[in-house]
Scaffold this motif. Structure first.
Motif, PDB file in Angstrom:
ATOM      1  N   SER A  68       0.832  -1.202   0.000  1.00 14.08           N
ATOM      2  CA  SER A  68       0.000   0.000   0.000  1.00 14.08           C
ATOM      3  C   SER A  68       0.868   1.253   0.000  1.00 14.08           C
ATOM      4  O   SER A  68       2.077   1.187   0.199  1.00 14.08           O
ATOM      5  CB  SER A  68      -1.012  -0.006   1.138  1.00 14.08           C
ATOM      6  N   MET A  69       0.205   2.381  -0.257  1.00 13.81           N
ATOM      7  CA  MET A  69       0.963   3.596  -0.539  1.00 13.81           C
ATOM      8  C   MET A  69       0.397   4.784   0.228  1.00 13.81           C
ATOM      9  O   MET A  69      -0.808   4.939   0.369  1.00 13.81           O
ATOM     10  CB  MET A  69       0.917   3.881  -2.043  1.00 13.81           C
ATOM     11  N   VAL A  70       1.316   5.624   0.698  1.00 13.13           N
ATOM     12  CA  VAL A  70       0.949   6.876   1.369  1.00 13.13           C
ATOM     13  C   VAL A  70       1.523   8.014   0.536  1.00 13.13           C
ATOM     14  O   VAL A  70       2.699   8.001   0.190  1.00 13.13           O
ATOM     15  CB  VAL A  70       1.510   6.916   2.813  1.00 13.13           C
ATOM     16  N   PHE A  71       0.652   8.967   0.182  1.00 15.11           N
ATOM     17  CA  PHE A  71       1.037  10.009  -0.762  1.00 15.11           C
ATOM     18  C   PHE A  71       1.406  11.316  -0.063  1.00 15.11           C
ATOM     19  O   PHE A  71       0.928  11.599   1.039  1.00 15.11           O
ATOM     20  CB  PHE A  71      -0.118  10.302  -1.726  1.00 15.11           C
TER      21      PHE A  71
ATOM     22  N   ASN B 272      -4.235  12.392  -0.529  1.00 18.27           N
ATOM     23  CA  ASN B 272      -5.163  11.768  -1.485  1.00 18.27           C
ATOM     24  C   ASN B 272      -6.227  10.905  -0.822  1.00 18.27           C
ATOM     25  O   ASN B 272      -6.597   9.848  -1.331  1.00 18.27           O
ATOM     26  CB  ASN B 272      -4.396  10.930  -2.515  1.00 18.27           C
TER      27      ASN B 272
ATOM     28  N   ALA C  54      -4.415   8.618   6.257  1.00 19.84           N
ATOM     29  CA  ALA C  54      -3.909   7.946   5.056  1.00 19.84           C
ATOM     30  C   ALA C  54      -3.012   6.770   5.444  1.00 19.84           C
ATOM     31  O   ALA C  54      -3.014   5.734   4.773  1.00 19.84           O
ATOM     32  CB  ALA C  54      -3.144   8.937   4.179  1.00 19.84           C
TER      33      ALA C  54
ATOM     34  N   ALA D 166      -3.518   2.756   4.694  1.00  9.54           N
ATOM     35  CA  ALA D 166      -2.482   1.843   4.200  1.00  9.54           C
ATOM     36  C   ALA D 166      -2.393   0.599   5.085  1.00  9.54           C
ATOM     37  O   ALA D 166      -2.277  -0.520   4.593  1.00  9.54           O
ATOM     38  CB  ALA D 166      -1.142   2.557   4.136  1.00  9.54           C
TER      39      ALA D 166
ATOM     40  N   SER E 195     -10.184  15.256  -8.431  1.00  2.97           N
ATOM     41  CA  SER E 195      -8.762  15.227  -8.085  1.00  2.97           C
ATOM     42  C   SER E 195      -8.064  14.005  -8.671  1.00  2.97           C
ATOM     43  O   SER E 195      -8.448  12.862  -8.424  1.00  2.97           O
ATOM     44  CB  SER E 195      -8.622  15.226  -6.562  1.00  2.97           C
TER      45      SER E 195
ATOM     46  N   GLY F 190      -5.146  12.973  -7.949  1.00  5.21           N
ATOM     47  CA  GLY F 190      -4.478  12.258  -6.866  1.00  5.21           C
ATOM     48  C   GLY F 190      -5.390  11.225  -6.225  1.00  5.21           C
ATOM     49  O   GLY F 190      -4.965  10.116  -5.901  1.00  5.21           O
ATOM     50  N   GLN F 191      -6.666  11.590  -6.051  1.00  8.92           N
ATOM     51  CA  GLN F 191      -7.597  10.656  -5.417  1.00  8.92           C
ATOM     52  C   GLN F 191      -7.870   9.451  -6.308  1.00  8.92           C
ATOM     53  O   GLN F 191      -8.027   8.326  -5.835  1.00  8.92           O
ATOM     54  CB  GLN F 191      -8.897  11.361  -5.061  1.00  8.92           C
TER      55      GLN F 191
ATOM     56  N   ALA G 246      -4.888   7.299  -6.079  1.00 10.06           N
ATOM     57  CA  ALA G 246      -4.904   6.542  -4.827  1.00 10.06           C
ATOM     58  C   ALA G 246      -5.801   5.316  -4.974  1.00 10.06           C
ATOM     59  O   ALA G 246      -5.460   4.228  -4.517  1.00 10.06           O
ATOM     60  CB  ALA G 246      -5.386   7.434  -3.683  1.00 10.06           C
TER      61      ALA G 246
ATOM     62  N   ALA H  95      -3.969   2.802  -6.857  1.00 11.18           N
ATOM     63  CA  ALA H  95      -2.865   2.275  -6.049  1.00 11.18           C
ATOM     64  C   ALA H  95      -3.351   1.287  -4.996  1.00 11.18           C
ATOM     65  O   ALA H  95      -2.582   0.473  -4.508  1.00 11.18           O
ATOM     66  CB  ALA H  95      -2.110   3.417  -5.384  1.00 11.18           C
ATOM     67  N   TYR H  96      -4.631   1.358  -4.640  1.00 11.97           N
ATOM     68  CA  TYR H  96      -5.149   0.430  -3.638  1.00 11.97           C
ATOM     69  C   TYR H  96      -5.816  -0.789  -4.263  1.00 11.97           C
ATOM     70  O   TYR H  96      -6.519  -1.536  -3.593  1.00 11.97           O
ATOM     71  CB  TYR H  96      -6.078   1.149  -2.654  1.00 11.97           C
TER      72      TYR H  96
END
Lengths: 257, 281
Positions: A96-99, A103, A162, A166, B162, B164-165, B168, B171-172
């Motif tokens: 998982s990722m934290v921006f 976001n 966030a 994750a 957005s 970015g959203q 995200a 990315a999930y």
């Protein structure tokens, strides 16, 4: 130390048009590793991080998760794509990722943000996901914000949320893309404290950061990137106290001034 | 029940008003009031079609497959320029002709079609359209015309979501389809509703064109009832009163506008809950 790395990136290249931003970067992350990536802006560290979960498609190079290699194909115009969408989905649900800009999904409450992917992607039942989500919010210290919307919270609280999002994926590794760069200086501490606590618990993490003290104290391995190449890598204590390359010496003297 | 009530009110109010009330509740007037349903059905049906065509058009405009993108761009640029009066006349008639043409070949046989010069070649190919059929076609026509406007509004609103959203969400591990429907379309409404409320107003006004399709709607009834009314036995009931009847239509549309505004305010609040944009909370 385990023999098979959780995550293995080999010889990653990335071009944006004519501009080659990554010139063959490799990395191995074993369970419990906290790897920090430092370097000036434009060095390619964020791009490399985004290649790990394929938010950017690497033009060359291999990615494997727990020994399973992601399959790529190349079309006539030399554009690369993945062969198996399910394989990518699987990779993303395990890393998982934290921006930098958090976001968080602005139309959902914090709790909904945290449990959405566990429910929809990992097919957890709603009660299970709810308990898991609350536990994750508890861990990052914002359980009282479960029913708030992201737009009404401070940057530090949003980034903590966030991180909870994750964690709720119960990932094998978490990628942090400059997690404190968008925060007001007084809020940086609370977010770093959360990440530090996760590191102590043995969470595998790869952190792109400008916080040199954090990189030195928390990580067990540091990569210094310069112009799309790994200029220097190794044990942070050594790397920060006696940098070998001139580039790193220059970078550290300006970054830690 | 209604007649009894009106008679009662008439008794309390006195002869003159009673007589007026009785007049405006006669059969023809009741038919006029009832014809409001055509306007409402056309408006709601047309709006539903417009949103569907709008979503489709916006999705086409964003497609990375070039022919789809061209089709989407063609739809929004060309159709927006066609007057709705023309389209409401053109589309149902063209559709009717098209259906009859197909029916002619299926029901009458190709050799019959070739042999006869008149139209239709056999009775089975004649399609008589009912008010209901015309109403459906009116909905589709309105949907196509105002869908082009809606497509532009929705396309712009999707761009405002957005990045970015959405990233995200990818990315999930959400699939591209989930990212589109659960995030992009879901958040799009908050940005699109102000524009869509404008499109709705235009569409609502365009329902006054229903009479062009032989549908006895409120506009047509108002014209009929308002025209000078003369009975041989009674004499002149009233002179040209059309302005009075059209005034009622004025008031009706103003009322609809006010209701619509309330409705869209509520929708906006709901769609943008939590989102830090104008109109939320």
């Amino acid at each position: 130390m385990a023999t098979v790395p959780i995550l293995k990136m080999e010889n990653i290249h990335k071009r944006f048009g004519e501009l080659e931003v990554l010139h063959g970067i490799s990395l191995e992350a074993y369970s419990g590793d906290v790897i920090s990536m430092i370097g000036s802006s434009g060095s390619g560290k964020s791009t490399f991080l985004r290649c790990i979960n394929l938010l950017e498609m690497p033009d060359q190079g291999e990615i494997s998760l727990d020994g399973n290699t992601i399959r790529f194909q190349t079309d006539k115009k030399n554009n690369r794509s993945t062969v198996d969408a399910a394989q990518v989905q699987n990779l993303r649900s395990r890393i998982s990722m934290v921006f930098q800009q958090f976001n968080l999904w602005s139309h959902m409450t914090i709790l909904q943000n945290v449990i959405e992917a566990p429910i929809r992607v990992q097919k957890l039942s709603r009660p299970e996901a709810h308990d898991l989500g609350m536990a994750c919010l508890e861990k990052v210290g914002i359980v009282d914000k479960a029913e708030s919307y992201p737009g009404f919270m401070s940057g530090g609280q949003q980034q903590s949320a966030a991180i909870a999002r994750a964690l709720a994926m119960r990932p094998e590794a978490i990628l942090f893309d400059e997690p404190t760069s968008a925060l007001d200086p007084e809020l940086v501490g609370e977010v770093l404290a959360v990440i530090r606590r996760l590191a102590e618990e043995g969470t595998t993490m790869i952190v792109v950061t400008h916080e040199m003290n954090f990189a030195r104290d928390v990580s067990n391995k540091t990569l210094f990137l310069h112009q799309g190449k790994i200029e220097e890598e190794g044990d942070p204590a050594e790397l920060f106290s006696s940098p070998k390359s001139l580039r790193l010496q220059q970078f550290l003297s300006s970054a830690m001034a | 029940m209604l007649e009894f009530l009106i008679a009662q009110i008439g008794q309390w109010l006195g002869e003159d008003i009673g007589a007026s009330l009785a007049y405006i509740s006669n059969g023809k007037h009741l038919a006029w009031y009832a014809s409001v349903r055509y306007t409402l059905i056309a408006a709601v049906g047309g709006a539903t079609c417009a949103v569907l065509f709008g979503l489709l058009g916006a999705a086409l405009k964003q497609s990375s497959f070039l022919p789809f993108k061209w089709l989407g761009d063609f739809y929004t640029t060309i159709v927006r320029g066609v007057p709705d009066v023309l389209f409401i006349l053109f589309f149902p008639l063209a559709f009717e002709k098209g259906v009859e043409y197909i029916l002619a070949y299926v029901k009458c046989g190709a050799e019959n079609v070739a042999a006869t010069t008149g139209w239709p070649p056999c009775d089975a190919a004649q399609w008589y359209l009912s008010t209901g059929d015309y109403l459906v076609m009116a909905c589709v026509s309105l949907g196509i015309v105002y869908g082009a406007f809606a497509a532009n509004v929705i396309h712009g609103a999707m761009m405002a979501v957005s990045r970015g959203q959405l990233e995200a969400a990818s990315a999930y591990g959400f699939t591209p389809r989930q990212v589109f429907w659960r995030f992009k379309v879901r958040q799009m409404w908050a940005y699109a509703l102000p524009g869509l409320s404008n499109v709705w107003m235009l569409l609502l006004k365009a329902t006054s064109l229903l009479s062009l399709l032989q549908i006895a709607d409120i506009v047509q009834w108002a014209g009929r009832l308002g025209a000078a009314n003369y009975f041989p036995r009674v004499g002149l009931v009233h002179p040209d009163w059309r302005w009075k009847y059209y005034l009622v239509l004025f008031l009706f549309f103003i009322l609809m506008t006010m209701i619509s505004e309330r409705f869209f305010e509520a929708l906006q609040r709901r769609a943008s809950r939590g989102m830090a944009i104008t109109g939320s909370n």
